[in-house]
Design a protein around this motif. Structure first.
Motif, PDB file in Angstrom:
ATOM      1  N   GLU A 271      20.997 -18.114  -3.280  1.00  0.00           N
ATOM      2  CA  GLU A 271      21.383 -17.022  -4.160  1.00  0.00           C
ATOM      3  C   GLU A 271      21.640 -15.780  -3.306  1.00  0.00           C
ATOM      4  N   LEU A 272      22.855 -15.251  -3.434  1.00  0.00           N
ATOM      5  CA  LEU A 272      23.238 -14.042  -2.707  1.00  0.00           C
ATOM      6  C   LEU A 272      23.721 -13.003  -3.710  1.00  0.00           C
ATOM      7  N   GLN A 273      23.425 -11.729  -3.419  1.00  0.00           N
ATOM      8  CA  GLN A 273      23.772 -10.670  -4.354  1.00  0.00           C
ATOM      9  C   GLN A 273      25.283 -10.490  -4.457  1.00  0.00           C
ATOM     10  N   ASN A 274      25.738 -10.115  -5.635  1.00  0.00           N
ATOM     11  CA  ASN A 274      27.165  -9.918  -5.884  1.00  0.00           C
ATOM     12  C   ASN A 274      27.512  -8.461  -6.148  1.00  0.00           C
ATOM     13  N   THR A 275      26.566  -7.555  -5.893  1.00  0.00           N
ATOM     14  CA  THR A 275      26.771  -6.148  -6.250  1.00  0.00           C
ATOM     15  C   THR A 275      27.207  -5.283  -5.074  1.00  0.00           C
ATOM     16  N   VAL A 276      27.485  -5.880  -3.924  1.00  0.00           N
ATOM     17  CA  VAL A 276      27.888  -5.070  -2.773  1.00  0.00           C
ATOM     18  C   VAL A 276      29.266  -4.459  -3.022  1.00  0.00           C
ATOM     19  N   LYS A 277      29.464  -3.238  -2.540  1.00  0.00           N
ATOM     20  CA  LYS A 277      30.724  -2.534  -2.744  1.00  0.00           C
ATOM     21  C   LYS A 277      31.621  -2.586  -1.515  1.00  0.00           C
ATOM     22  N   GLU A 278      31.046  -2.842  -0.352  1.00  0.00           N
ATOM     23  CA  GLU A 278      31.838  -2.864   0.878  1.00  0.00           C
ATOM     24  C   GLU A 278      32.689  -4.138   0.931  1.00  0.00           C
ATOM     25  N   LYS A 279      33.955  -3.972   1.217  1.00  0.00           N
ATOM     26  CA  LYS A 279      34.888  -5.095   1.208  1.00  0.00           C
ATOM     27  C   LYS A 279      34.503  -6.151   2.227  1.00  0.00           C
ATOM     28  N   GLU A 280      34.190  -5.723   3.464  1.00  0.00           N
ATOM     29  CA  GLU A 280      33.883  -6.682   4.515  1.00  0.00           C
ATOM     30  C   GLU A 280      32.603  -7.470   4.209  1.00  0.00           C
ATOM     31  N   ILE A 281      31.574  -6.765   3.721  1.00  0.00           N
ATOM     32  CA  ILE A 281      30.323  -7.449   3.382  1.00  0.00           C
ATOM     33  C   ILE A 281      30.542  -8.417   2.223  1.00  0.00           C
ATOM     34  N   TYR A 282      31.324  -7.983   1.234  1.00  0.00           N
ATOM     35  CA  TYR A 282      31.596  -8.853   0.082  1.00  0.00           C
ATOM     36  C   TYR A 282      32.347 -10.113   0.526  1.00  0.00           C
ATOM     37  N   GLU A 283      33.352  -9.942   1.392  1.00  0.00           N
ATOM     38  CA  GLU A 283      34.095 -11.104   1.886  1.00  0.00           C
ATOM     39  C   GLU A 283      33.185 -12.032   2.693  1.00  0.00           C
TER      40      GLU A 283
END
Length: 465
Positions: A210-222
């Motif tokens: 399970e990984l969080q889906n609330t990150v706003k940074e594009k690179e971290i989200y990718e």
């Protein structure tokens, strides 16, 4: 051989430490430059104030008769005007006439000269390192003397209050900068720590992460999306590996068990005569099937490791297709199977390896035949088309039961076998994978055009001449 364990700091500590060092160096450089600039500005400002003080005192000592005359309480006047101009500490004042005769002298230290001016001027005190300004004493535009005001270098360059303010300012900026980078790094490293923990779970064989889906940074989200996709893919591969081991074990065990039982029956003379010969024929067929599976595994591994060469020659593709379909149809002429070959009237020349193309076409024909099992209308059609000015297309179409939608995305994966095929057909699930790799090696492409309960169509693209 022992390996030395390296004690690696956390990312937060590592980059915070380096940022603080860089920040300190930067602030110290800025502080030094600011200190020098403030001191220079302060010295220039105080020299200007001393110049104004000298002009005012020059007017005070000029008498109406045109001579130099010190007013009463001249020393107090100097102190009063010095405080008015905010000149720190005591200044030295020297007044001389045109004959260079000293009229008045006051050192930087208080109470050395007579403040009343009614005693002879004291000898000029020893000079320390100091800044001085001079102003002529004028009477009707005629110079009758000079007044010189000096102050020690230590006093005029003293900027204690400014230094404290500058130190407080730089210290506050440094503390704020450290706090900001600490909070930013803590936020950025949190998903990386989560990924590291998830990687440990995957290493232990647990793919339920399970990984969080609330990150706003594009690179971290990718990064999170890619890692989650990798985990799903690894889980699929693990399932395929497990299934492969079970499938290979079963596929190899079945013919070996059959061969073992049949040969023992013949050796123990449980069967004799014609029946014994039939048992031996079955053993030979099982041996050939076992050999074909081993060859398929060896060919796939060799090709995957780049050890198989592919020829590149010019040839008539229509003629090659005609020969392939004819030879293949001879193997199944006793079956209720309608094989149709549609070729253009004019020759179409391709560039590639005919033997490898034959492997691909034969595998597609075998798959189509397996899909036709139990169908009322059993038909396979091979069509040669012109795809473009640079590519030729071969379509292999059957009227079988089709491939389920949920399985279509995995049909080119190694060791993948569909649910229906697992139960009905023996194999390792390498046919389409190997065929796709061969097509890519020929600078072409093998793809699934469409599949439904009414039939399936595969397309093989090859370079044309």
């Amino acid at each position: 051989m022992s390996t030395k364990t390296i004690n690696r700091p956390s990312m937060l500590r590592h980059w915070t430490y380096r940022y603080v060092i860089i920040l300190c160096i930067g602030l110290l450089s800025i502080g030094l430059l600011s200190f020098l600039w403030v001191r220079h500005s302060t010295v220039q400002n105080r020299l200007q104030l001393m110049q104004l003080l000298a002009q005012e005192l020059a007017e005070k000592v000029t008498s109406p008769e045109g001579s130099i005359k010190l007013p009463n309480n001249f020393g107090d006047l100097i102190d009063s005007r010095q405080r008015f101009y905010h000149i720190p500490d005591h200044v030295s004042v020297i007044i001389k006439n045109n004959s260079n005769q000293m009229i008045y002298s006051q050192s930087n230290q208080p109470n050395i000269a007579d403040p009343q001016g009614d005693k002879p001027a004291q000898p000029e005190p020893p000079k320390a390192a100091q800044y001085t300004v001079s102003e002529p004493i004028l009477y009707q535009d005629t110079t009758i003397g000079t007044i010189t005001i000096g102050q020690t270098k230590k006093a005029i360059t003293k900027i204690n209050q400014e230094s404290r303010l500058l130190a407080l300012l730089l210290g506050g900026i440094g503390l704020l900068g450290w706090l900001v980078i600490y909070l930013i790094l803590q936020k950025l490293t949190r998903p990386i720590r989560d990924i590291a923990e998830a990687a440990k779970k995957i290493e232990a064989g647990d793919y339920n992460i399970e990984l969080q889906n609330t990150v706003k940074e594009k690179e971290i989200y990718e990064l999170l999306v890619s890692f989650r996709g990798m985990a799903v893919r690894l889980e699929q591969l693990e399932d395929l590996r497990t299934e492969l081991l079970a499938g290979v074990t079963h596929e190899l065990k079945t013919p070996i068990a059959s061969i073992n039982g049949l040969i023992h029956a013949v050796r123990d003379k449980i069967v004799t005569g014609t029946e014994a010969e039939e048992f031996l024929d079955i053993s030979i067929k099982e041996t050939e099937r076992l050999q074909q599976m081993v060859i398929a595994l060896l060919d796939f591994n060799s090709f995957a490791s780049g050890k198989i060469n592919v020829e590149q020659i010019q040839f008539d593709l229509g003629k090659l297709l005609k020969e392939i379909t004819y030879q293949w149809s001879l193997l199944y002429q006793d079956e209720n199977l309608d094989l149709i070959t549609e070729l253009p009237p004019q020759p179409l020349f391709a560039y590639g390896d005919p033997s490898r193309i034959q492997q691909i076409i034969v595998n597609l024909l075998n798959n189509s035949r397996q899909a036709l099992s139990g169908q009322n209308q059993e038909q396979i059609k091979v069509t040669l088309l012109t795809q473009s000015s640079t590519m030729l297309a071969i379509h292999v179409t059957d009227t079988g039961k089709g491939i389920p939608i949920e399985e279509q995305k995995n049909i080119f994966e190694r060791y993948f076998r569909g649910g229906n095929k697992k139960l009905a057909v023996h194999g390792l699930g390498l046919g389409l994978t190997f065929s796709s790799m061969l097509a890519n090696a020929l600078n072409g492409k093998l793809s699934l055009v469409e599949s439904s309960p009414q039939g399936t169509t595969f397309e093989l693209l090859l370079p044309r001449i």
